[in-house]
Design an enzyme around this catalytic site. Structure first.
Site, PDB file in Angstrom:
ATOM      1  N   SER A 209      24.301  -7.511  49.552  1.00  0.00           N
ATOM      2  CA  SER A 209      24.214  -8.346  48.362  1.00  0.00           C
ATOM      3  C   SER A 209      24.590  -9.763  48.753  1.00  0.00           C
ATOM      4  O   SER A 209      25.229  -9.989  49.791  1.00  0.00           O
ATOM      5  CB  SER A 209      25.195  -7.830  47.298  1.00  0.00           C
TER       6      SER A 209
ATOM      7  N   TYR B  93      33.414  -4.403  44.464  1.00  0.00           N
ATOM      8  CA  TYR B  93      32.009  -4.573  44.834  1.00  0.00           C
ATOM      9  C   TYR B  93      31.875  -5.588  45.968  1.00  0.00           C
ATOM     10  O   TYR B  93      31.177  -5.335  46.965  1.00  0.00           O
ATOM     11  CB  TYR B  93      31.220  -5.041  43.613  1.00  0.00           C
TER      12      TYR B  93
END
Length: 289
Positions: free
Chosen positions: A147, A160
């Site tokens: 990401s 995350y």
């Protein structure tokens, strides 16, 4: 960029985790259009059934395997099922992932464990299951989905962010190892910013409209991400930053802060994401410096 026809993918086998929706499904459809055979893995058998129809409609011979990527036995079973039904895997997309938006002190032990079991453990299990065969055959490509949060940070997403930083570091190390050992196996790390998938839906349901970062002008369609991925595979490109122009100022600012030993500032976060984190938590990340 080099034309994708330089690598003939027709007849090769793609195994894609998190393949029933979002980026994973888009990757599967793109693979089908390249003439690949596709093994789709996901937790939901219902969503896999629908996804299979979509991928088959794009022209691919397709199988589905219900898979919990946090369990090595499941991923090994996925490998064996794909090999038996379709042939030796060539593309392994370790794509399954989850997120949670909450302040660090509101993350439970279970939140941390689940995030790492899936986002990092899923990649590790994919490597443990598939990499020996790829190296033995001296052929293939690994795609690890990280990401933009693996390159910069997102307020109110510490678990995350940590998991995606782990995927980036793991992937870059693996790239160096595969290259130096003349393995014949390629690897790419996918670092998208906002993509129009369901990953954020449960986090923003019931929140103010400003919490939905997908309203951002730079939110991308999954199919556009998949096209960039296959462009990168064609040239054995490691870094895949689908939102490179948008992310560049924040990545550069963070790099300057690191090497200059400056405290993190607003310059190194994506304001669209910070706005969403502010709306969800009530903490003003846009005003902080």
């Amino acid at each position: 960029m080099t034309d994708q026809s330089e690598i003939d993918l027709a007849g090769k086998v793609a195994v894609i985790t998190g393949g029933a929706s979002g980026i994973g499904l888009a990757l599967a459809v793109a693979a089908a259009r390249k003439g690949m055979k596709v093994a789709l893995a996901d937790l939901s058998e219902e969503r896999l059934k629908v996804a299979k129809e979509t991928v088959e409609a794009a022209g691919a011979r397709t199988i589905t395997v219900r898979t919990d990527v946090s369990k090595l036995d499941d991923v090994v079973a996925l490998r064996d099922a794909a090999s038996q039904a379709l042939g030796d895997p060539w593309l392994v997309a370790n794509n399954a992932g989850i997120t949670k938006l909450a302040l660090s002190w509101d993350h439970s032990e279970a939140d941390w464990k689940r995030m790492f079991d899936i986002n990092v453990g899923g990649v590790v299990n994919g490597l443990l299951a598939f990499l020996p065969g790829l190296r033995e055959r001296k052929s293939g490509h690994i795609l690890n989905t990280a990401s933009a949060a693996g390159l910069i940070t997102i307020p109110a997403a510490s678990a995350y962010v940590a998991s995606k930083h782990a995927v980036v570091g793991l992937s870059e190390t693996l790239y160096r190892e595969l290259l130096a050992s003349h393995s014949g196996v390629g690897v790419s790390v996918l670092c998208p910013a906002l993509v129009k998938t369901n990953i954020m839906k449960s986090e923003t349901t019931g929140a103010a409209p400003s919490a939905d970062a997908m309203n951002s002008s730079h939110a991308m369609e999954p199919g556009d991400v998949a096209n960039q991925v296959f462009d990168a595979i064609a040239t054995r490109q490691f870094w895949i930053l689908t939102h490179a122009a948008h992310m560049e100022p924040y990545i550069r600012s963070r790099t300057i802060e690191i090497v200059s030993q400056l405290n993190p500032s607003r310059a190194s976060i994506d304001p669209d994401v910070a706005r969403s984190s502010t709306a969800i938590t009530g903490v003003d990340f846009l005003a902080s410096t």
